[in-house]
Motif scaffolding. Structure first.
Motif, PDB file in Angstrom:
ATOM      1  N   THR A  14      41.778 -79.388  20.272  1.00 22.32           N
ATOM      2  CA  THR A  14      41.351 -80.691  20.773  1.00 22.32           C
ATOM      3  C   THR A  14      40.579 -81.521  19.759  1.00 22.32           C
ATOM      4  O   THR A  14      40.277 -82.679  20.044  1.00 22.32           O
ATOM      5  N   ARG A  15      40.256 -80.963  18.595  1.00 21.67           N
ATOM      6  CA  ARG A  15      39.455 -81.686  17.611  1.00 21.67           C
ATOM      7  C   ARG A  15      40.067 -81.534  16.221  1.00 21.67           C
ATOM      8  O   ARG A  15      40.813 -80.598  15.977  1.00 21.67           O
ATOM      9  N   PRO A  16      39.712 -82.436  15.315  1.00 21.93           N
ATOM     10  CA  PRO A  16      40.104 -82.218  13.915  1.00 21.93           C
ATOM     11  C   PRO A  16      39.479 -80.910  13.406  1.00 21.93           C
ATOM     12  O   PRO A  16      38.424 -80.490  13.885  1.00 21.93           O
ATOM     13  N   TRP A  17      40.115 -80.302  12.422  1.00 20.96           N
ATOM     14  CA  TRP A  17      39.720 -78.947  12.035  1.00 20.96           C
ATOM     15  C   TRP A  17      38.279 -78.863  11.532  1.00 20.96           C
ATOM     16  O   TRP A  17      37.606 -77.867  11.762  1.00 20.96           O
ATOM     17  N   ARG A  18      37.763 -79.885  10.878  1.00 20.82           N
ATOM     18  CA  ARG A  18      36.377 -79.810  10.392  1.00 20.82           C
ATOM     19  C   ARG A  18      35.384 -79.841  11.547  1.00 20.82           C
ATOM     20  O   ARG A  18      34.429 -79.066  11.575  1.00 20.82           O
ATOM     21  N   ARG A  19      35.613 -80.734  12.491  1.00 25.35           N
ATOM     22  CA  ARG A  19      34.728 -80.787  13.659  1.00 25.35           C
ATOM     23  C   ARG A  19      34.870 -79.531  14.503  1.00 25.35           C
ATOM     24  O   ARG A  19      33.896 -79.029  15.073  1.00 25.35           O
ATOM     25  N   ALA A  20      36.080 -79.007  14.593  1.00 22.27           N
ATOM     26  CA  ALA A  20      36.304 -77.773  15.353  1.00 22.27           C
ATOM     27  C   ALA A  20      35.604 -76.596  14.699  1.00 22.27           C
ATOM     28  O   ALA A  20      35.020 -75.758  15.393  1.00 22.27           O
ATOM     29  N   LEU A  21      35.642 -76.533  13.378  1.00 24.94           N
ATOM     30  CA  LEU A  21      34.959 -75.446  12.674  1.00 24.94           C
ATOM     31  C   LEU A  21      33.455 -75.523  12.884  1.00 24.94           C
ATOM     32  O   LEU A  21      32.809 -74.506  13.168  1.00 24.94           O
ATOM     33  N   LEU A  22      32.890 -76.715  12.774  1.00 24.33           N
ATOM     34  CA  LEU A  22      31.452 -76.870  13.004  1.00 24.33           C
ATOM     35  C   LEU A  22      31.083 -76.520  14.446  1.00 24.33           C
ATOM     36  O   LEU A  22      30.061 -75.872  14.693  1.00 24.33           O
ATOM     37  N   ALA A  23      31.892 -76.941  15.391  1.00 26.80           N
ATOM     38  CA  ALA A  23      31.619 -76.629  16.793  1.00 26.80           C
ATOM     39  C   ALA A  23      31.746 -75.136  17.056  1.00 26.80           C
ATOM     40  O   ALA A  23      30.951 -74.559  17.812  1.00 26.80           O
ATOM     41  N   THR A  24      32.717 -74.488  16.430  1.00 24.20           N
ATOM     42  CA  THR A  24      32.872 -73.043  16.592  1.00 24.20           C
ATOM     43  C   THR A  24      31.687 -72.303  16.000  1.00 24.20           C
ATOM     44  O   THR A  24      31.166 -71.358  16.605  1.00 24.20           O
TER      45      THR A  24
END
Length: 50
Positions: A14-24
């Motif tokens: 649901t998110r771009p990979w950089r934002r997804a990585l930070l959220a993870t």
């Protein structure tokens, strides 16, 4: 088991990979800090009981 696999899959879909990585990483940090606080609470309760 579901949250350990489901949250990163959801975030990366649901998110771009950089934002997804930070959220993870943030979710993993929250999990670790929750476990540490639970352990500290248990140990302090045992210490106060004795």
């Amino acid at each position: 088991m579901f949250p350990l696999l489901g949250i990163p899959v959801y975030l990366f879909r649901t998110r771009p990979w950089r934002r997804a990585l930070l959220a993870t990483l943030g979710a993993a940090g929250f999990l670790v800090s929750s476990l540490v606080l639970a352990a500290v609470g248990t140990l302090s309760a045992e210490w106060m009981r004795n």
